[in-house]
Design an enzyme around this catalytic site. Structure first.
Site, PDB file in Angstrom:
ATOM      1  N   ASN A 170      60.808  -2.364  -5.478  1.00  0.00           N
ATOM      2  CA  ASN A 170      62.162  -2.922  -5.389  1.00  0.00           C
ATOM      3  C   ASN A 170      62.024  -4.393  -5.006  1.00  0.00           C
ATOM      4  O   ASN A 170      61.717  -4.705  -3.864  1.00  0.00           O
ATOM      5  CB  ASN A 170      62.954  -2.135  -4.333  1.00  0.00           C
ATOM      6  CG  ASN A 170      64.320  -2.731  -4.061  1.00  0.00           C
ATOM      7  OD1 ASN A 170      64.772  -3.625  -4.771  1.00  0.00           O
ATOM      8  ND2 ASN A 170      64.981  -2.232  -3.026  1.00  0.00           N
ATOM      9  N   LYS A 207      64.276  -6.544  -4.784  1.00  0.00           N
ATOM     10  CA  LYS A 207      65.461  -7.024  -4.050  1.00  0.00           C
ATOM     11  C   LYS A 207      65.926  -8.365  -4.634  1.00  0.00           C
ATOM     12  O   LYS A 207      65.757  -8.608  -5.832  1.00  0.00           O
ATOM     13  CB  LYS A 207      65.167  -7.090  -2.551  1.00  0.00           C
ATOM     14  CG  LYS A 207      64.676  -5.728  -2.009  1.00  0.00           C
ATOM     15  CD  LYS A 207      64.609  -5.638  -0.512  1.00  0.00           C
ATOM     16  CE  LYS A 207      64.091  -4.256  -0.117  1.00  0.00           C
ATOM     17  NZ  LYS A 207      64.025  -4.069   1.327  1.00  0.00           N
ATOM     18  N   HIS A 263      70.928   2.152  -1.744  1.00  0.00           N
ATOM     19  CA  HIS A 263      69.955   1.529  -0.841  1.00  0.00           C
ATOM     20  C   HIS A 263      70.652   1.194   0.482  1.00  0.00           C
ATOM     21  O   HIS A 263      71.827   0.832   0.498  1.00  0.00           O
ATOM     22  CB  HIS A 263      69.375   0.268  -1.484  1.00  0.00           C
ATOM     23  CG  HIS A 263      68.179  -0.242  -0.745  1.00  0.00           C
ATOM     24  ND1 HIS A 263      68.286  -0.957   0.419  1.00  0.00           N
ATOM     25  CD2 HIS A 263      66.853  -0.102  -0.983  1.00  0.00           C
ATOM     26  CE1 HIS A 263      67.070  -1.241   0.865  1.00  0.00           C
ATOM     27  NE2 HIS A 263      66.184  -0.730   0.028  1.00  0.00           N
ATOM     28  N   GLU A 266      70.540  -1.322   2.227  1.00  0.00           N
ATOM     29  CA  GLU A 266      71.095  -2.680   2.264  1.00  0.00           C
ATOM     30  C   GLU A 266      72.459  -2.721   1.582  1.00  0.00           C
ATOM     31  O   GLU A 266      73.324  -3.505   1.958  1.00  0.00           O
ATOM     32  CB  GLU A 266      70.098  -3.668   1.621  1.00  0.00           C
ATOM     33  CG  GLU A 266      68.904  -3.887   2.553  1.00  0.00           C
ATOM     34  CD  GLU A 266      67.608  -4.235   1.855  1.00  0.00           C
ATOM     35  OE1 GLU A 266      67.618  -4.599   0.669  1.00  0.00           O
ATOM     36  OE2 GLU A 266      66.556  -4.124   2.526  1.00  0.00           O
ATOM     37  N   GLY A 276      61.192  -3.556   6.132  1.00  0.00           N
ATOM     38  CA  GLY A 276      60.888  -4.962   6.378  1.00  0.00           C
ATOM     39  C   GLY A 276      60.518  -5.284   7.815  1.00  0.00           C
ATOM     40  O   GLY A 276      60.534  -6.446   8.216  1.00  0.00           O
ATOM     41  N   SER A 289      58.179  -0.539   4.931  1.00  0.00           N
ATOM     42  CA  SER A 289      56.943  -1.189   5.414  1.00  0.00           C
ATOM     43  C   SER A 289      55.664  -0.565   4.858  1.00  0.00           C
ATOM     44  O   SER A 289      54.659  -0.462   5.557  1.00  0.00           O
ATOM     45  CB  SER A 289      56.918  -1.223   6.946  1.00  0.00           C
ATOM     46  OG  SER A 289      57.959  -2.059   7.427  1.00  0.00           O
TER      47      SER A 289
END
Ligand code: 13P
Length: 259
Positions: free
Chosen positions: A9, A11, A94, A96, A172, A212
């Site tokens: 991904n 992003k 997702h 986010e 992240g 991560s």
């Protein structure tokens, strides 16, 4: 044995030229890895160019989001009908998008149903926040997100979706659950699929881990029996790292299937 998946991904990173350069940089290495599903999800502005760059390879391309309606007055949105001519997969729900753009379980479900009806394979993200984790609500959150996301799908349709367990606190941050813990949690998500859609859907559905992931930690995750692959953010922006992660995923898959 469930065919393993590694998905990148990207992003909101890479302009058109940068995206094509990154795709070109990983193409050969990825194409040399049969037996698993490899999917890259560039930003929408680079989707067609990356699809073209990957033509003639086994690498699939996916979008990072979409609207559920087929067409209409939804300025700035992209429909499943538009995506089917460009890619095979789409990330849905997702964290986010849930966190920054207010996507609810109901919206995630509408997107998922629309993706399936249009023949796109959805990669549906679920995961608890740090606060939910600390409050001991992880399983409750995952049960609700999974049940609502897959609502209304037949067992056969549910079986073809891909789920991605991404603890929000692991995205992240460099923090991850222990591999065994991720394995146990994914096993419980599989039980939710069994309760809602039956044993064969639960056995067939691929459930990924995300958050991560990098080549140093991934071998320990990918060998876990419930982990059917990974959804990678930051490390998928490095051609070398993503090819390494795909190779590790394939090695884990071959080991699990006794090859
Ligand atoms: P990172 O791999 O950068 O933690 O991101 C994970 C993710 O959100 C993939 O969808």
């Amino acid at each position: 044995m469930r065919k393993h998946v590694i998905a990148g991904n990207w992003k909101m990173n890479k302009n058109l030229a940068q995206a094509v350069a990154l795709a070109d940089g990983m193409k050969e290495g990825l194409n040399a890895l049969p037996d698993i599903d490899i999917i890259i999800c560039p930003p929408l502005t680079a989707l067609a160019a990356v699809r073209n760059a990957m033509q003639g390879t086994t690498i699939a391309v996916g979008a990072q989001n979409m609207h559920w309606e087929t067409e209409g007055a939804y300025t700035g949105e992209v429909s499943p009908q538009m995506l089917t001519s460009m890619c095979s997969h789409v990330i849905v729900g997702h964290s986010e998008r849930r966190g920054h753009f207010g996507e609810t379980d109901e919206m995630v479900n509408r997107k998922l149903v629309a993706a399936v009806l249009h023949g796109l394979t959805p990669i549906v993200c679920i995961g608890e926040t740090d606060a939910e984790n600390r409050a001991g609500q992880t399983l409750e959150v995952l049960d609700r997100q999974t049940t609502r996301a897959l609502a209304g799908l037949s067992a056969q349709q549910a079986a073809t979706a891909i789920l991605a367990y991404e603890p929000v606190w692991a995205i992240g941050t460099g923090r991850t659950p222990a591999p065994e813990e991720a394995n146990a949690t994914i096993g419980l998500v599989r039980k939710v699929v069994r309760r809602e859609h039956g044993a064969s859907a639960a056995e067939a559905i691929r459930i990924l881990y995300g958050g991560s992931i990098n080549p140093n930690v991934w071998p320990e995750f990918s060998v876990q029996p419930e982990v059917d692959g990974g959804l990678v953010g930051g490390a998928s922006l490095s051609a070398a790292d993503f090819v390494a992660l795909a190779a590790q995923t394939r090695a884990a898959f071959l080991a699990k299937s006794g090859q």
